[in-house]
Enzyme design. Sequence first.
Site, short mmCIF file in Angstrom:
data_model
loop_
_atom_site.label_atom_id
_atom_site.label_comp_id
_atom_site.label_asym_id
_atom_site.label_seq_id
_atom_site.Cartn_x
_atom_site.Cartn_y
_atom_site.Cartn_z
CE1 TYR A 73 -3.10 -2.98 0.24
CE2 TYR A 73 -3.44 -2.53 2.57
CZ TYR A 73 -3.70 -3.27 1.44
OH TYR A 73 -4.58 -4.32 1.52
CD GLN A 116 -12.59 -1.24 -4.15
OE1 GLN A 116 -12.87 -0.84 -5.28
NE2 GLN A 116 -11.39 -1.74 -3.83
N PRO A 163 -15.63 -4.52 2.67
CG PRO A 163 -15.66 -3.82 4.90
CD PRO A 163 -14.73 -4.02 3.74
CG LEU A 164 -18.45 -0.27 3.71
CD1 LEU A 164 -17.93 1.11 4.13
CD2 LEU A 164 -19.88 -0.47 4.20
N1 LIG Z 1 -6.01 -8.39 1.10
C1 LIG Z 1 -6.38 -7.83 -0.01
O1 LIG Z 1 -6.12 -8.29 -1.13
C2 LIG Z 1 -7.15 -6.53 0.10
C3 LIG Z 1 -7.81 -5.99 -1.03
C4 LIG Z 1 -8.54 -4.81 -0.87
C5 LIG Z 1 -8.60 -4.19 0.39
N2 LIG Z 1 -7.94 -4.73 1.44
C6 LIG Z 1 -7.99 -4.09 2.79
O2 LIG Z 1 -9.34 -3.87 3.15
C7 LIG Z 1 -9.55 -2.48 3.44
C8 LIG Z 1 -10.95 -2.10 3.05
O3 LIG Z 1 -11.27 -2.42 1.71
P1 LIG Z 1 -11.52 -1.29 0.59
O4 LIG Z 1 -10.89 -0.05 1.02
O5 LIG Z 1 -11.15 -1.92 -0.71
O6 LIG Z 1 -13.11 -1.15 0.54
P2 LIG Z 1 -14.24 -0.70 1.59
O7 LIG Z 1 -13.74 -0.74 2.96
O8 LIG Z 1 -15.43 -1.52 1.24
O9 LIG Z 1 -14.55 0.81 1.11
C9 LIG Z 1 -13.86 1.89 1.65
C10 LIG Z 1 -14.45 3.19 1.11
O10 LIG Z 1 -15.85 3.24 1.37
C11 LIG Z 1 -16.23 4.57 1.74
N3 LIG Z 1 -16.75 4.52 3.12
C12 LIG Z 1 -16.13 4.00 4.22
N4 LIG Z 1 -16.91 4.13 5.31
C13 LIG Z 1 -18.04 4.74 4.91
C14 LIG Z 1 -19.22 5.14 5.58
N5 LIG Z 1 -19.39 4.95 6.90
N6 LIG Z 1 -20.20 5.76 4.85
C15 LIG Z 1 -20.05 5.97 3.52
N7 LIG Z 1 -18.96 5.59 2.83
C16 LIG Z 1 -17.95 4.98 3.52
C17 LIG Z 1 -14.98 5.41 1.64
O11 LIG Z 1 -14.89 5.97 0.31
P3 LIG Z 1 -15.58 7.38 -0.16
O12 LIG Z 1 -15.90 8.18 1.05
O13 LIG Z 1 -14.55 8.00 -1.03
O14 LIG Z 1 -16.78 6.93 -0.95
C18 LIG Z 1 -13.87 4.39 1.81
O15 LIG Z 1 -12.63 4.77 1.24
C19 LIG Z 1 -8.43 -1.76 2.68
O16 LIG Z 1 -8.15 -0.49 3.23
C20 LIG Z 1 -7.29 -2.73 2.86
O17 LIG Z 1 -6.70 -2.58 4.15
C21 LIG Z 1 -7.24 -5.89 1.32
#
Ligand SMILES: NC(=O)c1ccc[n+]([C@@H]2O[C@H](COP(=O)([O-])OP(=O)(O)OC[C@H]3O[C@@H](n4cnc5c(N)ncnc54)[C@H](OP(=O)(O)O)[C@@H]3O)[C@@H](O)[C@H]2O)c1
Length: 322
Positions: A58, A201, A198-199
């Site tokens: 990252y 993205q 979980p959201l």
């Molecule tokens: N192991 C792997 O291969 C892998 C792959 C992907 C991710 N990950 C890990 O998982 C974490 C989370 O996954 P992700 O970032 O891909 O997706 P996510 O958690 O589903 O989505 C995050 C995005 O959702 C929005 N959000 C978050 N909380 C919110 C709320 N309460 N209300 C409204 N919008 C909200 C924000 O974007 P906006 O405000 O810009 O809309 C935020 O950047 C990553 O940071 C990383 O640490 C791991």
Amino acid sequence: MRYVRLDTPKPISKIGLGTWQFGSKEWGYGPEYERRAAEIVRRALDLGVTLFDTAELYGFGRSERILGAALGDDRAKVVVASKIFPLLPVAPVVQQRAVASAARLGVDGIDLYQVHQANPVVADTTTMRGMRSLQDVGLVGEVGVSNYGLRRWRFAEAALGRRVLSNQVRYSMIDRGPEEDLIPYAEQAGRIVIAYSPLAQGFLSGRYDATNPPAGAVRRANPYFLPENLERGAELIATLREVADAHDATPSQIALAYVLRHPNVVAIPGASGVEQMERNAAAAEIDLTDDEYAALVAAARAFRPVTGLAAVPRMVRARLGK
Ligand SMILES: NC(=O)c1ccc[n+]([C@@H]2O[C@H](COP(=O)([O-])OP(=O)(O)OC[C@H]3O[C@@H](n4cnc5c(N)ncnc54)[C@H](OP(=O)(O)O)[C@@H]3O)[C@@H](O)[C@H]2O)c1
């Protein structure tokens, strides 16, 4: 905050903080975000969050540095989780990379060190030899994997000769694959499924629609944000809103409550601001009724997005603004 009921050296909160966004330009949050990232971490600590997930990949190490600096002296109190990107994960490389991650994080030990994804060529016997030696010298607490199927997770455990505590996989209302075998295994064996994205993205927040897609390269590459899929998701978002209203909550909080319903699942949503972190932490307290859960499952099943190869030409057209 709620915590997983498992015997771990430090408690693991049901809501953790994902930090891919930290130091990663691809999310499009701009230079101001680095200061906000530190505030998000500090607020998470206040709210009882104990799981902080990062990876050497990252921001090419920037996420680890930002997270470590923001945690400061609280690093020792929480579960710091990082990941090795397994380019050539032979034992000496695994050892060197762990040392480098620990240095960027500013920790003496990485509480949970995960293999970011399965290497198609190097067997886990080799990688886990490196992990075992890291555990033996105390640089790594628990070992985890990520994006592993069940067979390979179990193989990795056999290779380590100890528990591989967690498997970090994509899991949300619209990516329910882990419900088939990974979550039942975690429950039966006392392991953890760490739900990433979980959201979906931010798709499940209901904030975006065909006329208002999110910015940033990460989500431009995610087919869920194609105008057609945003339109197809309207019914699902409406159901999320309905359940959210009954709890005085938001769609995102209900989407998190959906995955957290399983006792051995934790979620690590990323956050673009402090307020989102607060809402996400509060989602750990929401208990869905059986009827609500059934309505969410039905709405999620009815959502049929265009994905895979079929999505490619549409993504190219969206990119070209056609
Ligand atoms: N192991 C792997 O291969 C892998 C792959 C992907 C991710 N990950 C890990 O998982 C974490 C989370 O996954 P992700 O970032 O891909 O997706 P996510 O958690 O589903 O989505 C995050 C995005 O959702 C929005 N959000 C978050 N909380 C919110 C709320 N309460 N209300 C409204 N919008 C909200 C924000 O974007 P906006 O405000 O810009 O809309 C935020 O950047 C990553 O940071 C990383 O640490 C791991």
